[in-house]
Write a protein that holds these residues in place. Structure first.
Motif, PDB file in Angstrom:
ATOM      1  N   PHE A 409      33.343  42.318  24.937  1.00 23.72           N
ATOM      2  CA  PHE A 409      32.606  41.310  25.681  1.00 23.72           C
ATOM      3  C   PHE A 409      33.601  40.411  26.410  1.00 23.72           C
ATOM      4  O   PHE A 409      34.258  39.567  25.808  1.00 23.72           O
ATOM      5  CB  PHE A 409      31.726  40.468  24.754  1.00 23.72           C
ATOM      6  N   VAL A 410      33.722  40.629  27.709  1.00 27.69           N
ATOM      7  CA  VAL A 410      34.619  39.822  28.540  1.00 27.69           C
ATOM      8  C   VAL A 410      33.912  39.528  29.857  1.00 27.69           C
ATOM      9  O   VAL A 410      32.958  40.206  30.234  1.00 27.69           O
ATOM     10  CB  VAL A 410      35.953  40.556  28.838  1.00 27.69           C
ATOM     11  N   PHE A 411      34.386  38.502  30.555  1.00 26.00           N
ATOM     12  CA  PHE A 411      33.882  38.215  31.887  1.00 26.00           C
ATOM     13  C   PHE A 411      34.638  39.084  32.881  1.00 26.00           C
ATOM     14  O   PHE A 411      35.842  39.275  32.765  1.00 26.00           O
ATOM     15  CB  PHE A 411      34.070  36.737  32.232  1.00 26.00           C
ATOM     16  N   GLY A 412      33.937  39.598  33.888  1.00 25.74           N
ATOM     17  CA  GLY A 412      34.543  40.519  34.831  1.00 25.74           C
ATOM     18  C   GLY A 412      35.543  39.857  35.758  1.00 25.74           C
ATOM     19  O   GLY A 412      35.180  39.010  36.568  1.00 25.74           O
ATOM     20  N   GLY A 413      36.796  40.218  35.644  1.00 31.65           N
ATOM     21  CA  GLY A 413      37.862  39.718  36.506  1.00 31.65           C
ATOM     22  C   GLY A 413      39.008  40.703  36.514  1.00 31.65           C
ATOM     23  O   GLY A 413      38.979  41.714  35.801  1.00 31.65           O
ATOM     24  N   LEU A 414      40.031  40.424  37.292  1.00 31.39           N
ATOM     25  CA  LEU A 414      41.186  41.324  37.318  1.00 31.39           C
ATOM     26  C   LEU A 414      41.914  41.320  35.983  1.00 31.39           C
ATOM     27  O   LEU A 414      42.431  42.349  35.538  1.00 31.39           O
ATOM     28  CB  LEU A 414      42.141  40.899  38.437  1.00 31.39           C
ATOM     29  N   THR A 415      41.976  40.166  35.344  1.00 32.52           N
ATOM     30  CA  THR A 415      42.724  40.053  34.086  1.00 32.52           C
ATOM     31  C   THR A 415      42.050  40.765  32.924  1.00 32.52           C
ATOM     32  O   THR A 415      42.693  41.028  31.906  1.00 32.52           O
ATOM     33  CB  THR A 415      42.936  38.572  33.716  1.00 32.52           C
TER      34      THR A 415
END
Length: 459
Positions: A409-415
């Motif tokens: 569960f992560v927020f969508g970004g490059l990192t």
């Protein structure tokens, strides 16, 4: 932008002062105040404050979009309140109830403290899988085992973590809550479970079904709520001299069998029902599902209701299976709006707007936070929001076609790309690119008619 303290102080003034603020909560990017009289709130002035990206003013609630530093603003805001109702307070004095808003506020208050841990463990899991895929780390090594345990322990012990945050929300003892829920994940309890669970055991002659409750959150929330009711009742009725011994004893004696016999099975069947619904949606047509989820996700974020599917669908699915397609589809929404922001950055002659657009893009790429782009550009100018949603739908459809999944569960970004490591990583990256360029191109085609944007014409 002024200091955090200055922003908090000015916000309080424009909200009508301490006497008008009934309670306040916050999530990852927004302040969520409740007012005694909303007519006293100077909404336009709040909207124009430096440090405020936008506001959401609906019958179900008022929200102020701050960004990733919302926690700092919240802490400063609380200091200026004379008698603040903190984020854990129950809003029992609210005359007009809004069930959806109350539910979202409850979910936010319980899960927001866990987001950094979930994101960190997700990235660690992603890097571990990526190292496995590249052949840098053997899946049979003890190093791989230790890294896997470190990254996945959060889900095994999720009932205990949720017990702590729920106890803070309901104003009850977190230590007793952990002890009660801990009984359900002890090895001796796990040994009682046969097969997939549902077999009966007896407690004082009463038959109770047993299931595996590691990774489940619904029993924890329900149990801690009941704990708070009982604890508050006993504190009022019992002499202070008996609180230390009698209250913990009664709570442990009563609530462990209650969660085993009532809340645990209820939560288990609810989880199965949700899992079946998720499976049904995913099996209709992955392309359609990806397009729909990607296309509507920014709208859910805009109204602040995305926490419901996050906590009721995505987090439980990852805890149960180790992966989820929906977390990938949701990420397309971020990149669709980032693409729309990039179009404005390229075409606008308004230097302030160009700077804000670049800030919004950076927020998505580095932290996976999309609210600045949604409220500062999408809601304000309309067409960028439409373009961003359509771009996300295109990216979601592409991901659905190749069965893309995320491992955490992560927020969508490059990192956070490593959290999607595995056989479908390439399709995830291409899906993000489709979302970004789709949002950008559609924004250029649709244009922004508002004179404030000072957009040059596409040749």
């Amino acid at each position: 932008m002024g200091s955090t303290e200055a922003l908090a102080r000015r916000l309080l003034e424009l909200m009508g002062g301490s006497e008008n603020v009934q309670s306040i909560t916050h999530c990852a990017t927004r302040l969520r105040p409740q007012f005694k009289d909303r007519n006293l709130v100077q909404k336009k002035d709040i909207q124009e404050l430096d440090g405020v990206t936008g506001i959401v003013d609906k019958d179900s609630g008022f929200q102020i979009v701050i960004g990733t530093n919302v926690g700092e603003v919240y802490d400063a805001f609380i200091k200026y309140l004379d008698s603040p109702s903190t984020s854990e307070d129950l809003k029992t004095e609210t005359k007009e109830r809004h069930l959806l808003n109350d539910f979202v506020a409850l979910v936010v208050s319980i899960f927001s403290p866990l987001l950094p841990l979930l994101a960190g463990s997700g990235l660690l899991r992603g890097f571990t899988i990526l190292a496995n895929e590249l052949g840098w780390l053997s899946t049979e090594s003890t190093t791989n085992l230790m890294l896997t345990l470190a990254a996945t322990s959060v889900f095994y012990f999720l009932p205990l973590l949720v017990a702590v945050t729920s106890a803070n929300r309901f104003k009850t003892s977190p230590y007793i809550a952990v002890a009660i829920l801990g009984a359900l994940i002890m090895p001796d309890f796990i040994n009682l479970i046969q097969g997939d669970g549902g077999n009966l055991i007896r407690f004082f002659g009463i038959s109770m079904p047993v299931f595996n409750y590691t990774s489940q959150v619904i029993p924890a929330i329900l149990t801690v709520w009941l704990q708070s009711v009982l604890e508050h009742f006993m504190k009022k009725k019992l002499p202070n001299s008996l609180h230390m011994i009698v209250i913990p004893t009664i709570l442990l004696f009563v609530l462990v069998p209650v969660v085993v016999g009532v809340f645990g099975p209820l939560g288990n069947y609810l989880s199965i029902g949700i899992a079946n619904i998720v499976g049904w949606l995913a099996n209709i047509n992955q392309i359609v599902t990806g397009a729909v989820i990607g296309g509507i996700w920014n709208i859910l974020i805009m109204f602040g209701v995305h926490w419901a599917p996050n906590t009721m669908v995505i987090i439980p699915e990852i805890a149960r299976t180790g992966h989820s397609a929906f977390i990938a589809y949701g990420a397309t929404a971020n990149f669709g709006m980032a693409g729309a922001a990039f179009a404005i950055f390229m075409r606008s002659r308004n230097q302030k707007l160009k700077t804000f657009s670049l800030t919004a893009i950076t927020s998505v790429f580095l932290s996976g936070i999309v609210e600045p782009a949604i409220y500062g550009l999408g809601v304000k100018f309309k067409t960028p929001l439409v373009a961003g949603c359509l771009g996300a739908a295109l990216g979601g459809a592409f991901m659905g076609a190749f069965d893309v999944i995320g491992n955490a569960f992560v927020f969508g970004g490059l990192t956070t790309i490593p959290a999607f490591a595995g056989p479908t990583l390439w399709a995830y990256v291409i899906g993000l690119a489709i979302s970004f360029f789709g949002g950008m191109i559609l924004t250029l085609i649709l244009g922004v008619k508002d004179p404030e944007a000072e957009m040059t014409q596409t040749k």
